[in-house]
Design a protein around this motif. Structure first.
Motif, mmCIF file in Angstrom:
data_model
loop_
_atom_site.group_PDB
_atom_site.id
_atom_site.type_symbol
_atom_site.label_atom_id
_atom_site.label_comp_id
_atom_site.label_asym_id
_atom_site.label_seq_id
_atom_site.Cartn_x
_atom_site.Cartn_y
_atom_site.Cartn_z
ATOM 1 N N ARG A 1 -37.067 13.460 -7.890
ATOM 2 C CA ARG A 1 -37.056 14.675 -7.204
ATOM 3 C C ARG A 1 -36.617 15.991 -7.443
ATOM 4 O O ARG A 1 -35.918 15.803 -8.734
ATOM 5 C CB ARG A 1 -36.386 14.184 -5.837
ATOM 6 N N LYS A 2 -36.793 17.013 -6.717
ATOM 7 C CA LYS A 2 -36.278 18.109 -7.382
ATOM 8 C C LYS A 2 -34.688 18.161 -7.132
ATOM 9 O O LYS A 2 -34.208 17.902 -6.033
ATOM 10 C CB LYS A 2 -36.690 19.321 -6.775
ATOM 11 N N ILE A 3 -33.661 18.273 -8.073
ATOM 12 C CA ILE A 3 -32.338 18.131 -8.001
ATOM 13 C C ILE A 3 -31.790 19.591 -8.633
ATOM 14 O O ILE A 3 -32.060 19.808 -9.763
ATOM 15 C CB ILE A 3 -31.628 17.152 -8.738
ATOM 16 N N LYS A 4 -30.929 20.203 -7.915
ATOM 17 C CA LYS A 4 -30.216 21.473 -8.086
ATOM 18 C C LYS A 4 -28.934 20.894 -8.818
ATOM 19 O O LYS A 4 -28.092 20.125 -8.006
ATOM 20 C CB LYS A 4 -30.189 22.361 -7.486
ATOM 21 N N ILE A 5 -28.475 21.399 -9.895
ATOM 22 C CA ILE A 5 -26.977 21.242 -10.129
ATOM 23 C C ILE A 5 -26.358 22.759 -10.162
ATOM 24 O O ILE A 5 -26.739 23.653 -11.105
ATOM 25 C CB ILE A 5 -26.957 20.553 -11.433
ATOM 26 N N TYR B 1 -28.892 24.595 -12.466
ATOM 27 C CA TYR B 1 -29.772 23.813 -13.357
ATOM 28 C C TYR B 1 -30.567 23.153 -12.344
ATOM 29 O O TYR B 1 -30.337 22.545 -11.264
ATOM 30 C CB TYR B 1 -29.095 22.894 -14.296
ATOM 31 N N GLU B 2 -31.834 22.724 -12.864
ATOM 32 C CA GLU B 2 -32.703 21.848 -12.029
ATOM 33 C C GLU B 2 -33.385 20.836 -12.894
ATOM 34 O O GLU B 2 -33.669 20.961 -13.990
ATOM 35 C CB GLU B 2 -33.910 22.885 -11.513
ATOM 36 N N THR B 3 -33.771 19.618 -12.065
ATOM 37 C CA THR B 3 -34.593 18.515 -12.968
ATOM 38 C C THR B 3 -35.930 19.152 -13.338
ATOM 39 O O THR B 3 -36.489 20.053 -12.628
ATOM 40 C CB THR B 3 -34.745 17.236 -12.121
ATOM 41 N N ILE B 4 -36.584 18.852 -14.492
ATOM 42 C CA ILE B 4 -37.990 19.217 -14.667
ATOM 43 C C ILE B 4 -38.948 18.554 -13.727
ATOM 44 O O ILE B 4 -38.535 17.772 -13.132
ATOM 45 C CB ILE B 4 -38.074 18.882 -16.400
ATOM 46 N N ILE C 1 -30.031 12.896 -2.455
ATOM 47 C CA ILE C 1 -29.275 14.160 -2.725
ATOM 48 C C ILE C 1 -29.958 14.973 -3.514
ATOM 49 O O ILE C 1 -30.625 14.816 -4.457
ATOM 50 C CB ILE C 1 -27.891 13.749 -3.465
ATOM 51 N N THR C 2 -30.245 16.457 -2.945
ATOM 52 C CA THR C 2 -30.851 17.486 -3.714
ATOM 53 C C THR C 2 -30.085 18.520 -4.364
ATOM 54 O O THR C 2 -30.816 19.004 -5.175
ATOM 55 C CB THR C 2 -32.130 17.967 -2.424
ATOM 56 N N CYS C 3 -28.938 18.471 -4.096
ATOM 57 C CA CYS C 3 -27.887 19.533 -4.592
ATOM 58 C C CYS C 3 -26.576 18.972 -5.007
ATOM 59 O O CYS C 3 -25.942 18.496 -4.008
ATOM 60 C CB CYS C 3 -27.960 20.611 -3.833
ATOM 61 N N PHE C 4 -25.947 19.149 -6.167
ATOM 62 C CA PHE C 4 -24.957 18.745 -6.490
ATOM 63 C C PHE C 4 -24.289 20.037 -6.882
ATOM 64 O O PHE C 4 -24.680 21.019 -7.704
ATOM 65 C CB PHE C 4 -24.857 17.717 -7.840
ATOM 66 N N TYR C 5 -23.073 20.131 -6.122
ATOM 67 C CA TYR C 5 -22.238 21.291 -6.412
ATOM 68 C C TYR C 5 -20.913 21.156 -7.120
ATOM 69 O O TYR C 5 -20.186 20.124 -6.664
ATOM 70 C CB TYR C 5 -21.927 22.179 -4.994
ATOM 71 N N LEU C 6 -20.473 21.993 -8.158
ATOM 72 C CA LEU C 6 -19.363 21.759 -8.800
ATOM 73 C C LEU C 6 -18.482 22.762 -9.050
ATOM 74 O O LEU C 6 -19.065 23.760 -9.523
ATOM 75 C CB LEU C 6 -19.540 20.976 -10.226
ATOM 76 N N PHE C 7 -17.178 22.846 -8.871
ATOM 77 C CA PHE C 7 -16.466 24.064 -9.339
ATOM 78 C C PHE C 7 -15.162 23.557 -9.924
ATOM 79 O O PHE C 7 -14.171 22.830 -9.316
ATOM 80 C CB PHE C 7 -15.936 24.885 -7.975
#
Ligand SMILES: C[S@@+](CC[C@H](N)C(=O)[O-])C[C@H]1O[C@@H](n2cnc3c(N)ncnc32)[C@H](O)[C@@H]1O
Length: 234
Positions: free
Chosen positions: A177-181, A222-225, A146-152
């Motif tokens: 890995r690069k993960i975006k939240i 937000y992204e992982t460092i 998973i590279t992107c978590f989306y929350l509403f």
């Protein structure tokens, strides 16, 4: 006196504009549902303090997110608290193909499954169907692709966000890995939790001025460092 009158007049115009924008956004959302024979989940009463009632992301905002370039079709996007799956289905209609959803509420999950069947029954290519899981997102292990978590508005309080973030952290440690939240309409709780994680950093904000709520941040990213700095505990 004239200034006060003018201010009241402009306030009325402002209110009418916002109502007009709301109506247009609602119509765009409903058109997408109708065109694809989808049904929205029903807004439910809050059952527990730890999770919020359902409301779908408006399509005007999803379009803005796509156009911002924050997400791309190559991303594996997981919608945390996916409800009836409309966010994911809209992305699928725009060429995104690696999508999954996690939903705690069984009725919404079942509606999501029906929507997916209905959506793909009208399409030739259904090889990349969206995967939905009826689970508590806080007690789930996340695949390491998973590279992107989306929350509403998924969780209510900071502690629940922190418990969920621990799961993301362990998925990231399994495969750095690069993960975006991406958080739609960030709250004090969600921002407070994200800011406690020194392995994450804020990388962007997306604001859509055509949306009635454009004065607040729409999407917070937000992204992982970088991996080289990653020897940091959660
Ligand atoms: C505001 S809705 C967002 C729906 C969808 N993500 C969208 O943007 O269209 C929040 C959803 O989170 C779900 N939810 C809340 N807590 C959850 C949890 N612990 N695990 C999975 N889903 C949860 C709720 O049932 C609700 O459907």
């Amino acid at each position: 006196m004239i200034c006060r009158f003018l201010l009241s007049f402009l306030e009325i115009i402002d209110k009418l504009c916002r109502q007009g924008k709301k109506r247009i956004c609602f119509n765009i959302y409903m058109d997408f549902l109708k065109k694809n024979a989808l049904e929205d989940g029903r807004m439910q009463e809050k059952k527990s303090i730890h999770y919020n009632p359902y409301e779908g992301t408006n399509i005007v905002l999803i379009e803005k997110l796509i156009k911002s370039g924050v997400i791309s079709p190559e991303d594996h996007i997981a919608d945390i608290g996916c409800g009836a799956g409309i966010f994911l289905l809209y992305l699928a209609s725009r060429g995104f193909y690696n999508l999954s959803g996690y939903e705690i509420d069984q009725t919404l999950y079942e509606q999501g499954q029906k929507n997916i069947e209905s959506f793909y029954s009208k399409r030739k290519d259904s090889s990349n169907k969206i995967e939905l899981l009826n689970v508590d997102a806080v007690n789930t292990e996340y695949p390491s692709d998973i590279t992107c978590f989306y929350l509403f508005n998924t969780f209510y309080d900071k502690d629940t966000y922190l418990s969920w973030i621990k799961k993301v952290y362990s998925s990231w440690r399994d495969n750095q890995r690069k993960i975006k939240i991406i958080i739609l309409f960030p709250t004090v709780a969600s921002m407070g939790a994200l800011r406690e994680c020194n392995w994450l950093r804020e990388t962007g904000r997306v604001i859509d001025k055509s949306h009635p709520c454009w004065r607040c941040v729409n999407f917070l990213v937000y992204e992982t460092i970088d991996e080289k700095d990653s020897q940091i505990p959660v």
